[in-house]
Write a protein that holds these residues in place. Structure first.
Motif, PDB file in Angstrom:
ATOM      1  N   ARG A 119       3.424 -10.497 -10.679  1.00 45.16           N
ATOM      2  CA  ARG A 119       4.482 -10.898 -11.193  1.00 45.16           C
ATOM      3  C   ARG A 119       4.473 -11.257 -12.620  1.00 45.16           C
ATOM      4  NH1 ARG A 119       9.743 -12.743  -9.566  1.00 45.16           N
ATOM      5  NH2 ARG A 119      11.161 -12.458 -11.231  1.00 45.16           N
ATOM      6  N   ARG A 120       3.485 -12.077 -12.857  1.00 43.82           N
ATOM      7  CA  ARG A 120       3.157 -12.345 -14.309  1.00 43.82           C
ATOM      8  C   ARG A 120       2.782 -11.284 -15.295  1.00 43.82           C
ATOM      9  NH1 ARG A 120       1.211 -17.198 -11.397  1.00 43.82           N
ATOM     10  NH2 ARG A 120      -1.058 -16.051 -10.957  1.00 43.82           N
ATOM     11  N   MET A 121       2.036 -10.282 -14.638  1.00 42.78           N
ATOM     12  CA  MET A 121       1.792  -9.221 -15.554  1.00 42.78           C
ATOM     13  C   MET A 121       2.550  -8.233 -15.451  1.00 42.78           C
ATOM     14  SD  MET A 121      -2.093  -8.821 -13.895  1.00 42.78           S
ATOM     15  CE  MET A 121      -3.575 -10.097 -13.998  1.00 42.78           C
ATOM     16  N   SER A 122       3.458  -8.204 -14.720  1.00 45.32           N
ATOM     17  CA  SER A 122       4.590  -7.120 -14.477  1.00 45.32           C
ATOM     18  C   SER A 122       5.903  -7.873 -13.970  1.00 45.32           C
ATOM     19  CB  SER A 122       4.214  -5.772 -13.447  1.00 45.32           C
ATOM     20  OG  SER A 122       5.298  -4.960 -13.488  1.00 45.32           O
ATOM     21  N   PRO A 123       6.703  -8.350 -14.972  1.00 48.78           N
ATOM     22  CA  PRO A 123       7.980  -9.186 -14.493  1.00 48.78           C
ATOM     23  C   PRO A 123       8.980  -8.132 -13.789  1.00 48.78           C
ATOM     24  CG  PRO A 123       7.322  -9.586 -16.444  1.00 48.78           C
ATOM     25  CD  PRO A 123       6.431  -8.410 -16.428  1.00 48.78           C
ATOM     26  N   ASP A 124       8.998  -6.876 -13.986  1.00 50.80           N
ATOM     27  CA  ASP A 124       9.877  -6.124 -13.154  1.00 50.80           C
ATOM     28  C   ASP A 124       9.356  -5.394 -11.915  1.00 50.80           C
ATOM     29  OD1 ASP A 124       8.465  -4.317 -14.401  1.00 50.80           O
ATOM     30  OD2 ASP A 124       9.916  -3.171 -15.391  1.00 50.80           O
ATOM     31  N   ALA A 125       8.138  -5.847 -11.660  1.00 44.75           N
ATOM     32  CA  ALA A 125       7.373  -5.375 -10.258  1.00 44.75           C
ATOM     33  C   ALA A 125       8.573  -5.232  -9.012  1.00 44.75           C
ATOM     34  CB  ALA A 125       6.355  -5.836  -9.903  1.00 44.75           C
ATOM     35  N   THR A 126       8.423  -4.259  -8.347  1.00 43.12           N
ATOM     36  CA  THR A 126       9.160  -4.380  -7.182  1.00 43.12           C
ATOM     37  C   THR A 126       8.378  -4.129  -5.909  1.00 43.12           C
ATOM     38  OG1 THR A 126       9.598  -1.986  -7.096  1.00 43.12           O
ATOM     39  CG2 THR A 126      11.226  -3.293  -8.276  1.00 43.12           C
ATOM     40  N   LEU A 127       8.743  -4.735  -4.574  1.00 40.19           N
ATOM     41  CA  LEU A 127       8.073  -4.596  -3.315  1.00 40.19           C
ATOM     42  C   LEU A 127       8.769  -3.799  -2.597  1.00 40.19           C
ATOM     43  CD1 LEU A 127       5.510  -5.235  -1.581  1.00 40.19           C
ATOM     44  CD2 LEU A 127       6.592  -7.331  -1.109  1.00 40.19           C
ATOM     45  N   THR A 128       8.366  -2.361  -1.929  1.00 42.00           N
ATOM     46  CA  THR A 128       9.165  -1.526  -0.867  1.00 42.00           C
ATOM     47  C   THR A 128       8.582  -1.757   0.171  1.00 42.00           C
ATOM     48  OG1 THR A 128       9.898  -0.133  -2.656  1.00 42.00           O
ATOM     49  CG2 THR A 128       9.830   0.777  -0.588  1.00 42.00           C
ATOM     50  N   CYS A 129       9.220  -2.014   1.148  1.00 40.67           N
ATOM     51  CA  CYS A 129       8.726  -1.993   2.890  1.00 40.67           C
ATOM     52  C   CYS A 129       9.218  -1.091   3.560  1.00 40.67           C
ATOM     53  CB  CYS A 129       9.130  -3.355   3.083  1.00 40.67           C
ATOM     54  SG  CYS A 129       8.591  -4.921   2.567  1.00 40.67           S
ATOM     55  N   THR A 130       8.776  -0.858   4.525  1.00 41.97           N
ATOM     56  CA  THR A 130       9.384   0.162   5.565  1.00 41.97           C
ATOM     57  C   THR A 130      10.491  -0.224   6.249  1.00 41.97           C
ATOM     58  OG1 THR A 130       8.107  -0.641   7.264  1.00 41.97           O
ATOM     59  CG2 THR A 130       6.973   1.051   6.293  1.00 41.97           C
ATOM     60  N   GLU A 131      11.311   0.629   6.757  1.00 43.25           N
ATOM     61  CA  GLU A 131      12.731   0.187   7.291  1.00 43.25           C
ATOM     62  C   GLU A 131      12.393  -0.817   8.423  1.00 43.25           C
ATOM     63  OE1 GLU A 131      15.413   4.339   6.619  1.00 43.25           O
ATOM     64  OE2 GLU A 131      14.430   3.880   8.759  1.00 43.25           O
ATOM     65  N   ASP A 132      11.423  -0.819   9.147  1.00 40.44           N
ATOM     66  CA  ASP A 132      11.192  -1.631  10.313  1.00 40.44           C
ATOM     67  C   ASP A 132      10.419  -2.854  10.112  1.00 40.44           C
ATOM     68  OD1 ASP A 132       9.235  -0.273  10.112  1.00 40.44           O
ATOM     69  OD2 ASP A 132       9.021   0.684  11.979  1.00 40.44           O
ATOM     70  N   SER A 133      10.025  -3.171   8.750  1.00 36.55           N
ATOM     71  CA  SER A 133       9.116  -4.357   8.332  1.00 36.55           C
ATOM     72  C   SER A 133       9.599  -5.111   7.216  1.00 36.55           C
ATOM     73  CB  SER A 133       7.804  -3.709   8.457  1.00 36.55           C
ATOM     74  OG  SER A 133       7.546  -3.113   7.390  1.00 36.55           O
ATOM     75  N   SER A 134      10.871  -5.188   7.002  1.00 38.87           N
ATOM     76  CA  SER A 134      11.325  -5.944   5.857  1.00 38.87           C
ATOM     77  C   SER A 134      11.023  -7.428   6.016  1.00 38.87           C
ATOM     78  CB  SER A 134      12.878  -5.571   5.799  1.00 38.87           C
ATOM     79  OG  SER A 134      13.602  -6.190   6.661  1.00 38.87           O
ATOM     80  N   PHE A 135      10.655  -7.902   4.670  1.00 31.15           N
ATOM     81  CA  PHE A 135      10.499  -9.387   4.689  1.00 31.15           C
ATOM     82  C   PHE A 135      11.964 -10.222   4.639  1.00 31.15           C
ATOM     83  CE2 PHE A 135       9.431 -13.521   2.435  1.00 31.15           C
ATOM     84  CZ  PHE A 135       8.375 -13.703   2.894  1.00 31.15           C
ATOM     85  N   PRO A 136      12.042 -11.221   5.513  1.00 27.48           N
ATOM     86  CA  PRO A 136      10.565 -12.202   5.936  1.00 27.48           C
ATOM     87  C   PRO A 136      10.498 -11.870   7.294  1.00 27.48           C
ATOM     88  CG  PRO A 136      12.802 -13.454   5.804  1.00 27.48           C
ATOM     89  CD  PRO A 136      13.159 -12.032   5.269  1.00 27.48           C
TER      90      PRO A 136
END
Length: 309
Positions: free
Chosen positions: A35-52
């Motif tokens: 995040r510090r290196m790429s402030p607009d980074a996104t994290l994509t999860c699978t439909e059956d494993s979303s955080f948290p």
């Protein structure tokens, strides 16, 4: 935008609680660096494993990990923020049902998404398979040959991968430069200077140079700034005691230096000569700068036409 994809194979709920907790902490630390290196980074999860709701260990979820202490809650909020900005979820059948991506014989939907979107897979570091910054993956997909016949083709590829903080450092150049092509105006170059050029310092006057930059000069200037950023970040000194640059850099002639043509008021209020410069076209474009060895930075004083011309 740097696109990250969660490796669902590492959220299978088989790790013991202690190991899973340590892995979550390590991954959260790595993603904070991302995040510090790429402030607009996104994290994509699978439909059956979303955080948290990741199952990170035996009867142990990411929610439980978050609730263990305040530090984990802060880390968890970072992960949720990365996920909330993701534009989609990876469906159960994958993005391309006709293709299969696998690592050591284990099919993974995140691998396919990483390849299709030129992104990076992120994993919980719960085993030796997830300890390297590049992940070997076998890609199996139908491809049409020149004769029009479609065949199932196999290829071995390597995907960017991150499970530990030093992996983020391995991919720092990609993380920082992802989205550089969006800097399509001089104003965008100025506004993105802290993210994309952290080893370059700019005199206040350069803001006007960049905001008024001719459109034909935007891409050439961007390319030269990138090359200068890379050289200063590396800070490799040759046998002559000179910094090794990645583009042609020359020193202004003695007569022009003595004539004060390349003098500018520095950040500390002192007048100094910025006699190093790179050239770009079309026309006689110049980027004038000086090195600041004590902090390993290059300080830029002018971006524009040839001075005194």
């Amino acid at each position: 935008m740097s696109r990250l994809f969660l490796n669902e194979l590492t959220c299978d709920g088989t790790a013991d609680r202690r190991r899973a907790s340590e892995a979550m902490t390590e991954l959260a630390t790595a993603l904070a660096q991302v995040r510090r290196m790429s402030p607009d980074a996104t994290l994509t999860c699978t439909e059956d494993s979303s955080f948290p709701h990741w199952m990170i260990g035996e009867s142990y979820s990411a929610v439980q990990w978050m609730n263990e202490n305040g530090t984990n809650r802060e880390r968890g909020r970072l992960l949720m923020g990365l996920q909330q900005r993701a534009p989609f979820r990876i469906p159960a059948q994958g993005l391309d049902p006709e293709s299969e991506y696998s690592h050591c014989g284990q099919p993974g939907r995140a691998f396919q998404a990483t390849d299709l979107h030129d992104g990076m897979t992120v994993s919980l570091p719960i085993g030796p398979d997830w300890e390297e910054p590049w992940l070997p993956v076998t890609r199996l997909r139908p491809e049409e040959g020149e004769d029009g016949v479609v065949e199932l083709c196999s290829a071995d590829i390597h995907l960017r991968h991150c499970s530990r903080e030093h992996h983020a450092t391995e991919h720092e150049e990609w993380l920082r430069n992802e989205g550089l092509e969006k800097l399509a105006t001089g104003a965008a170059l100025w506004e993105g200077r802290d993210r994309y050029f952290p080893h370059l310092e700019f005199l206040p006057r350069v803001e006007g140079n960049l905001r008024n930059l001719d459109h034909a000069w935007v891409v050439p200037v961007r390319k030269h700034l990138v090359k200068l950023e890379e050289a200063v970040a590396e800070w490799r000194i040759n046998d002559d005691g000179m910094l090794v640059y990645r583009s042609k850099v020359t020193v202004e002639s003695d007569s022009r230096v003595k004539g004060g043509i390349v003098d500018f008021i520095d950040l500390d209020g002192q007048r100094r000569a910025f006699q190093l410069h790179s050239r770009y076209t079309p026309g006689k474009g110049r980027i004038h700068f000086r090195l600041v060895p004590e902090v390993r930075r290059a300080r830029i004083a002018h971006v524009g036409g040839k001075l005194g011309a």
